[in-house]
Motif scaffolding. Sequence first.
Motif, PDB file in Angstrom:
ATOM      1  N   TYR A  31       0.807  -1.249  -0.077  1.00 23.61           N
ATOM      2  CA  TYR A  31       0.116  -0.132   0.003  1.00 23.61           C
ATOM      3  C   TYR A  31       1.040   1.493  -0.070  1.00 23.61           C
ATOM      4  N   GLY A  32       1.746   1.251   0.934  1.00 25.00           N
ATOM      5  CA  GLY A  32       2.730   2.464   0.956  1.00 25.00           C
ATOM      6  C   GLY A  32       3.560   2.751  -0.262  1.00 25.00           C
ATOM      7  N   ARG A  33       3.862   1.732  -0.827  1.00 25.38           N
ATOM      8  CA  ARG A  33       4.680   1.897  -2.029  1.00 25.38           C
ATOM      9  C   ARG A  33       3.943   2.807  -3.081  1.00 25.38           C
ATOM     10  N   GLN A  34       2.481   2.431  -3.408  1.00 31.30           N
ATOM     11  CA  GLN A  34       1.786   3.368  -4.032  1.00 31.30           C
ATOM     12  C   GLN A  34       0.982   4.606  -3.812  1.00 31.30           C
ATOM     13  N   PHE A  35       0.749   4.427  -2.385  1.00 37.19           N
ATOM     14  CA  PHE A  35       0.079   5.821  -2.043  1.00 37.19           C
ATOM     15  C   PHE A  35       1.014   6.633  -1.047  1.00 37.19           C
ATOM     16  N   ALA A  36       2.203   6.363  -0.679  1.00 43.02           N
ATOM     17  CA  ALA A  36       2.917   7.150   0.479  1.00 43.02           C
ATOM     18  C   ALA A  36       3.032   8.600   0.042  1.00 43.02           C
ATOM     19  N   ASP A  37       3.414   8.951  -1.535  1.00 36.57           N
ATOM     20  CA  ASP A  37       3.755  10.150  -2.052  1.00 36.57           C
ATOM     21  C   ASP A  37       2.181  11.233  -1.973  1.00 36.57           C
ATOM     22  N   LEU A  91      -9.718  12.689  -7.417  1.00 40.24           N
ATOM     23  CA  LEU A  91      -9.507  11.274  -7.514  1.00 40.24           C
ATOM     24  C   LEU A  91     -10.457  10.406  -8.448  1.00 40.24           C
ATOM     25  N   LEU A  92     -10.155   9.935  -9.495  1.00 37.78           N
ATOM     26  CA  LEU A  92     -11.005   8.947 -10.091  1.00 37.78           C
ATOM     27  C   LEU A  92     -10.685   7.433  -9.849  1.00 37.78           C
ATOM     28  N   SER A  93     -11.873   6.848  -9.426  1.00 40.66           N
ATOM     29  CA  SER A  93     -11.829   5.582  -8.726  1.00 40.66           C
ATOM     30  C   SER A  93     -12.596   4.727  -9.512  1.00 40.66           C
ATOM     31  N   TYR A  94     -12.115   3.512  -9.768  1.00 39.97           N
ATOM     32  CA  TYR A  94     -12.836   2.432 -10.651  1.00 39.97           C
ATOM     33  C   TYR A  94     -13.165   1.352  -9.359  1.00 39.97           C
ATOM     34  N   SER A  95     -14.242   0.920  -9.334  1.00 37.25           N
ATOM     35  CA  SER A  95     -14.784   0.112  -7.866  1.00 37.25           C
ATOM     36  C   SER A  95     -15.269  -1.117  -8.444  1.00 37.25           C
ATOM     37  N   THR A  96     -14.742  -2.014  -8.209  1.00 31.77           N
ATOM     38  CA  THR A  96     -15.067  -3.637  -8.229  1.00 31.77           C
ATOM     39  C   THR A  96     -15.289  -4.216  -7.010  1.00 31.77           C
ATOM     40  N   ILE A  97     -16.743  -4.989  -6.934  1.00 30.99           N
ATOM     41  CA  ILE A  97     -17.052  -5.486  -5.714  1.00 30.99           C
ATOM     42  C   ILE A  97     -17.456  -6.947  -6.077  1.00 30.99           C
ATOM     43  N   ASP A  98     -16.787  -7.654  -5.393  1.00 43.58           N
ATOM     44  CA  ASP A  98     -16.882  -9.270  -5.350  1.00 43.58           C
ATOM     45  C   ASP A  98     -17.726  -9.742  -4.372  1.00 43.58           C
ATOM     46  N   ALA A  99     -19.106  -9.687  -4.658  1.00 44.75           N
ATOM     47  CA  ALA A  99     -20.143 -10.121  -3.507  1.00 44.75           C
ATOM     48  C   ALA A  99     -19.962 -11.439  -2.819  1.00 44.75           C
ATOM     49  N   ASP A 100     -19.499 -12.354  -3.588  1.00 43.44           N
ATOM     50  CA  ASP A 100     -19.277 -13.492  -3.138  1.00 43.44           C
ATOM     51  C   ASP A 100     -18.161 -13.662  -2.061  1.00 43.44           C
ATOM     52  N   ARG A 101     -17.059 -13.096  -2.441  1.00 41.24           N
ATOM     53  CA  ARG A 101     -15.856 -13.251  -1.550  1.00 41.24           C
ATOM     54  C   ARG A 101     -15.780 -12.006  -0.797  1.00 41.24           C
ATOM     55  N   LEU A 116     -10.281  -1.280  -5.453  1.00 43.10           N
ATOM     56  CA  LEU A 116     -10.391   0.174  -5.900  1.00 43.10           C
ATOM     57  C   LEU A 116      -9.294   0.400  -6.629  1.00 43.10           C
ATOM     58  N   SER A 117      -9.419   0.678  -7.874  1.00 44.52           N
ATOM     59  CA  SER A 117      -8.267   1.151  -8.865  1.00 44.52           C
ATOM     60  C   SER A 117      -8.522   2.833  -8.883  1.00 44.52           C
ATOM     61  N   HIS A 118      -7.422   3.434  -8.531  1.00 44.30           N
ATOM     62  CA  HIS A 118      -7.414   5.025  -8.550  1.00 44.30           C
ATOM     63  C   HIS A 118      -6.484   5.477  -9.406  1.00 44.30           C
ATOM     64  N   ILE A 119      -6.969   6.578 -10.138  1.00 40.54           N
ATOM     65  CA  ILE A 119      -6.107   7.702 -10.801  1.00 40.54           C
ATOM     66  C   ILE A 119      -6.007   9.017 -10.015  1.00 40.54           C
ATOM     67  N   TRP A 120      -4.913   9.574  -9.522  1.00 38.32           N
ATOM     68  CA  TRP A 120      -4.781  10.624  -8.930  1.00 38.32           C
ATOM     69  C   TRP A 120      -4.595  11.955  -9.946  1.00 38.32           C
ATOM     70  N   PHE A 121      -5.275  12.832  -9.856  1.00 44.68           N
ATOM     71  CA  PHE A 121      -4.739  13.920 -10.757  1.00 44.68           C
ATOM     72  C   PHE A 121      -4.549  15.135 -10.001  1.00 44.68           C
ATOM     73  N   GLY A 181      -2.198  18.696 -13.624  1.00 42.56           N
ATOM     74  CA  GLY A 181      -1.633  18.361 -14.820  1.00 42.56           C
ATOM     75  C   GLY A 181      -0.851  16.896 -14.878  1.00 42.56           C
ATOM     76  N   ARG A 182      -0.761  16.514 -13.650  1.00 40.61           N
ATOM     77  CA  ARG A 182       0.101  15.086 -13.189  1.00 40.61           C
ATOM     78  C   ARG A 182      -0.817  14.279 -12.676  1.00 40.61           C
ATOM     79  N   SER A 183      -0.677  12.887 -13.024  1.00 39.90           N
ATOM     80  CA  SER A 183      -1.102  11.842 -12.501  1.00 39.90           C
ATOM     81  C   SER A 183      -0.671  10.473 -11.733  1.00 39.90           C
ATOM     82  N   ARG A 184      -1.192   9.905 -11.077  1.00 37.36           N
ATOM     83  CA  ARG A 184      -0.460   8.986 -10.236  1.00 37.36           C
ATOM     84  C   ARG A 184      -1.741   7.624 -10.512  1.00 37.36           C
ATOM     85  N   ILE A 185      -1.066   6.376 -10.538  1.00 39.44           N
ATOM     86  CA  ILE A 185      -2.116   5.302 -10.207  1.00 39.44           C
ATOM     87  C   ILE A 185      -1.667   4.616  -9.205  1.00 39.44           C
TER      88      ILE A 185
END
Length: 271
Positions: free
Chosen positions: A9-15, A191-201, A206-211, A214-218
Amino acid sequence: MTDIHDIGYGRQFADFYDRLFPGGPAVAQTVRRLADLHPGDGAATLELGVGTGRVALPLAKLVGPVVGVDSSPEMLAVLTETMAADGPVTAVIGDGSVAPAVGDPVTPVLGDLRHWADERQYGLVYCVCGTLSMLLDPQEQARAVQAAADRLAPGGTLVIETHNPAFALALNQGRARESYFTPYPGRDTGLLSYSTIDADRRIWHLSHIWFEQGRSRIATELSRLTTPDEVDAYAEQAGLRLVERHSDWAGTPFTGAEPMHVSVYRPADAR
């Protein structure tokens, strides 16, 4: 030394974590409520999943030094850098006893909340912002609550805040996949978020693109849709009882529709 499982988690979000979840006024109610739940008298305080310290740092000003455990070296590095200008910082690498340096508001500890332990007892232990739900196996969630309960001093308090499954399902409007945009202060920021819910499991992906200007992070994250009843069951297995539950840190009643649930537990034999 026990192995530490880091989900990355931190490798992706810390910045940009502190832009997504700002401190200051945004956590003022959280900090005030945690301070109210603290027993005082110099009792030690422990945060499981301390991250960048956005809660622990202001809380330390009210209750004294906080021990902050996290499995992400990147998040702890941000916390350490934040404190470095104010004095010495003791970073404990791995599980073990903690001896904060004089003047440290927070002692960053690299550890795994499922089984972290030291020799101290804590008057207040807390795990907030959905950290418990990042453990995807119910047995591991139960282990984490047990580990937290084991650190409590007699009469101590455990506080857990995590996502409400009903809200996540409503956010997806009954669909397995949905997307939504959350604007943030600043030019071209959100923040643009793509949300997928696996109801059975009962897994929320959540996949995010942070804008930002003019710059973006995934970044991406997984969490388990954990009900309040499940957290109560973990707590009961660990010898704790529910004292109160709210939908936020202001004490708003929890009706079952809110984004989060905040639960307060104490040892079952405590008055």
